[in-house]
Design a protein around this motif. Structure first.
Motif, PDB file in Angstrom:
ATOM      1  N   ALA A 162      -1.513   1.359  -0.350  1.00  0.00           N
ATOM      2  CA  ALA A 162      -1.361   0.757  -1.676  1.00  0.00           C
ATOM      3  C   ALA A 162      -2.334  -0.392  -1.908  1.00  0.00           C
TER       4      ALA A 162
ATOM      5  N   THR B 286      10.190   3.226  -5.585  1.00  0.00           N
ATOM      6  CA  THR B 286       9.231   4.239  -5.121  1.00  0.00           C
ATOM      7  C   THR B 286       8.849   4.050  -3.653  1.00  0.00           C
ATOM      8  N   ILE B 287       8.171   2.942  -3.340  1.00  0.00           N
ATOM      9  CA  ILE B 287       7.471   2.841  -2.056  1.00  0.00           C
ATOM     10  C   ILE B 287       8.399   2.863  -0.849  1.00  0.00           C
TER      11      ILE B 287
ATOM     12  N   VAL C 238       2.399   5.027   3.130  1.00  0.00           N
ATOM     13  CA  VAL C 238       2.084   4.590   1.771  1.00  0.00           C
ATOM     14  C   VAL C 238       0.878   3.660   1.830  1.00  0.00           C
TER      15      VAL C 238
ATOM     16  N   LEU D  47       9.439   6.376  -0.359  1.00  0.00           N
ATOM     17  CA  LEU D  47       8.336   7.205   0.158  1.00  0.00           C
ATOM     18  C   LEU D  47       8.177   7.020   1.659  1.00  0.00           C
TER      19      LEU D  47
ATOM     20  N   TRP E 175      -0.494   4.759  -3.448  1.00  0.00           N
ATOM     21  CA  TRP E 175       0.397   4.196  -4.477  1.00  0.00           C
ATOM     22  C   TRP E 175      -0.334   3.199  -5.369  1.00  0.00           C
TER      23      TRP E 175
ATOM     24  N   TYR F 251       7.579  -2.892  -5.667  1.00  0.00           N
ATOM     25  CA  TYR F 251       8.253  -1.699  -6.236  1.00  0.00           C
ATOM     26  C   TYR F 251       9.460  -1.253  -5.418  1.00  0.00           C
TER      27      TYR F 251
ATOM     28  N   HIS G 178       0.351   0.501  -8.255  1.00  0.00           N
ATOM     29  CA  HIS G 178       1.486  -0.277  -8.768  1.00  0.00           C
ATOM     30  C   HIS G 178       1.396  -0.570 -10.266  1.00  0.00           C
TER      31      HIS G 178
END
Ligand SMILES: *[C@@H]1O[C@H](CO)[C@@H](O)[C@H](O)[C@H]1NC(C)=O
Ligand SMILES: *[C@@H]1O[C@H](CO)[C@@H](O)[C@H](O)[C@H]1NC(C)=O
Ligand SMILES: *[C@@H]1O[C@H](CO)[C@@H](O)[C@H](O)[C@H]1NC(C)=O
Ligand SMILES: *[C@@H]1O[C@H](CO)[C@@H](O)[C@H](O)[C@H]1NC(C)=O
Ligand SMILES: *[C@@H]1O[C@H](CO)[C@@H](O)[C@H](O)[C@H]1NC(C)=O
Ligand SMILES: *[C@@H]1O[C@H](CO)[C@@H](O)[C@H](O)[C@H]1NC(C)=O
Ligand SMILES: *[C@@H]1O[C@H](CO)[C@@H](O)[C@H](O)[C@H]1NC(C)=O
Length: 480
Positions: free
Chosen positions: A193, A180-181, A191, A184, A154, A176, A156
């Motif tokens: 990131a 999204t995260i 994830v 997910l 991911w 986020y 950002h």
């Protein structure tokens, strides 16, 4: 009062036992008591920054909101962000440090997710190896459709124009959250990131500044690939296969990752999702008008000052703009602070025609995405009413790419009426399906395809923006 000192646990006990032990229930406190920061802008700071008392007040409130949403104080106070001695000389992709289990009670994560943090070696735009911080958001039950837990890298969006504090890994909601995260992880992806080079970790082991490549898509792409490599080193349970995904600044990062993949293939790469991407920053500023210009100019100026010895802030900022940049850097302001700081900002902060500046143009040339070949497949998502990343700029980048490289595997989806972050909500089931399809080895469509979506009901009746925020409950009643 901070959550850690708050009566949440007691509150939950109260819910369960209230008939029996009402005396143990503490007095309820208002929810806003969790804003545990008391910074202020002094009169002399305000005078030097050229702002009036009302704006100083607003900036301080936003700053306190922002700081109270740090999971465990400033990055400067967390050992996690100090660079280990083994960092110098480590190859990009090396795992430098692992915090196996972050204490999730400091974060506002969805139930049944867990958090690891790690530091890895990455590479900036100019090829310098630098340590970068990152997090891993864990699902309770990873999907079982790959050679291991499926990895979603991911990238950002803009978290602020370049302070150490703008690292998502130390925010309670990881910045986020449900856009999204959180989704997910809840859908079974691990994830991975990166915070990006220069955010979180701002000095290398020798104390040299690590430049944050603001809106520097290829730099973020490096962070994505090297973070995945380091995370796979840390956890052999992780799939070798991974999808990259990003939004806004990170949408540029994901697109740049697809371009990088063609030049420098990494095994396991399955494709990229680019939401509301930054493609051509200076075109965006020129086309979208002045509203975002000061923030973008200040962020770019911070980067240019680190990259080019010949660059001076006055090349693109006016004295008034430099005064605000100085304040922002003093208070280490990030997303919330910046929103208030520039709320009343006029066009007088940037030099006329600053987008034509030599250094700004050079940086633009280094960072622009679109119009270049890339390793497919790529899914691009764009709202037509995006106030931050104007749809015509994204459409132009798609068109240029598809004209030059018609055999690209590119799906471009537009969403009528939809704004910047909300596009990730409007398109959620599509990107989730797309990711799942990559992991089961389905072939994405060949060539360039555009689909224009619109809402099933009249859009004026839809909720258009995110009008809520994720915050700690201080008592059980708030979770009802
Ligand atoms: C997390 O931190 C809280 C507050 O400091 C503490 O009470 C709790 O025991 C910690 N949890 C774990 C799993 O260490
Ligand atoms: C917060 O940081 C302090 C000091 O670094 C540490 O002792 C504490 O365990 C941390 N708390 C959480 C919840 O991570
Ligand atoms: C890259 O930029 C850094 C400053 O960010 C500088 O110290 C370094 O010398 C540069 N390296 C190259 C290869 O240009
Ligand atoms: C996961 O998938 C593998 C390979 O398809 C299969 O052998 C295994 O039984 C599955 N595990 C679970 C818990 O479904
Ligand atoms: C303070 O400055 C802001 C931003 O320039 C402006 O919008 C606002 O009207 C000013 N407020 C007062 C009370 O002068
Ligand atoms: C940026 O790229 C354009 C197009 O290739 C070129 O004309 C221009 O000279 C470059 N500018 C700088 C400052 O490198
Ligand atoms: C999508 O909308 C754009 C802009 O309105 C238009 O130019 C394009 O032809 C449409 N494409 C499709 C496939 O409908």
């Amino acid at each position: 009062m901070s959550f850690l000192k708050s009566p949440l646990w007691l509150g939950l006990i109260c819910i369960v036992n209230w008939r029996h032990v009402p005396a143990q229930c503490q007095l309820l406190t208002p929810q806003t008591d969790t804003f545990a920061s008391s910074a202020s802008i002094s009169a002399s700071q305000a005078a030097q920054a050229g702002i009036n008392a009302s704006l100083a007040n607003n900036i301080a409130i936003a700053l306190n909101f922002e700081r109270s949403n740090f999971a465990n104080g400033s990055v400067a106070s967390e050992d996690f962000y100090t660079v280990p001695k083994n960092a110098p000389g480590a190859a990009p992709g090396t795992l430098l440090k692992l915090q196996l289990d972050a204490n999730t009670s400091a974060y506002t994560l969805p139930p049944n997710t867990a958090l690891s943090r790690f530091m890895f070696q990455s590479e900036t735009l100019n090829g310098t190896a630098v340590p970068v911080s990152a997090y891993i958001l864990w699902p309770y039950l990873p999907r079982n459709q790959s050679d291991g837990y499926p990895v979603l890298a991911w990238s950002h969006g803009n978290s602020g124009p370049g302070s150490a504090e703008c690292a998502p890994s130390h925010y309670r909601n990881l910045l986020y959250q449900f856009a999204t995260i959180f989704e997910l992880a809840l859908q079974g992806y691990v994830v991975v990131a990166p915070d990006y080079a220069g955010l979180g970790v701002t000095k290398d082991a020798s104390g040299n500044r690590i430049v944050y490549d603001y809106l520097g898509s290829p730099s973020h792409a490096n962070d994505l690939f090297y973070a995945v490599e380091a995370a796979q080193t840390a956890f052999s349970s992780f799939s070798k296969q991974f999808v990259v995904m990003g939004h806004s600044e990170g949408g540029g990062g994901a697109w740049a990752a697809a371009q990088r993949q063609l030049q420098k293939p990494v095994a396991g790469y399955l494709g990229a999702i680019s939401g509301s991407p930054i493609t051509n920053t200076l075109n965006l500023v020129d086309l979208a008008g002045v509203s975002a210009a000061p923030q973008v100019a200040i962020g770019i100026a911070n980067t240019l000052a680190g990259l080019y010895p010949g660059f001076k802030y006055s090349d693109i900022l006016t004295p008034a703009g430099i005064a605000l940049q100085t304040l922002l850097s003093e208070i280490q302001g990030c997303g919330s602070t910046v929103l208030e700081l520039f709320a009343g900002a006029g066009p007088g902060l940037v030099q006329p025609a600053w987008t034509q500046n030599f250094y700004a143009q050079s940086y633009q040339n280094l960072t622009v995405v679109g119009g270049k070949p890339f390793a497919g497949p790529m899914l691009i998502l764009q709202g037509t009413a995006d106030a931050a990343v104007a749809e015509p700029v994204t459409s132009a980048a798609v068109q240029e790419t598809c004209q030059k490289y018609p055999d690209s595997q590119l799906e471009y989806l537009t969403f009528a009426g939809v704004d910047h972050v909300p596009v990730m909500f409007a398109s959620q089931r599509l990107w989730l399906d797309w990711i799942a399809a990559r992991f089961v080895g389905e072939e994405a469509p060949k060539g360039c395809q555009t689909t224009n979506y619109s809402s099933v009901r009249a859009y004026e009746y839809y909720q258009k923006e995110q009008i809520w925020f994720v915050e700690f409950a201080t008592a059980g009643y708030e979770t009802a």
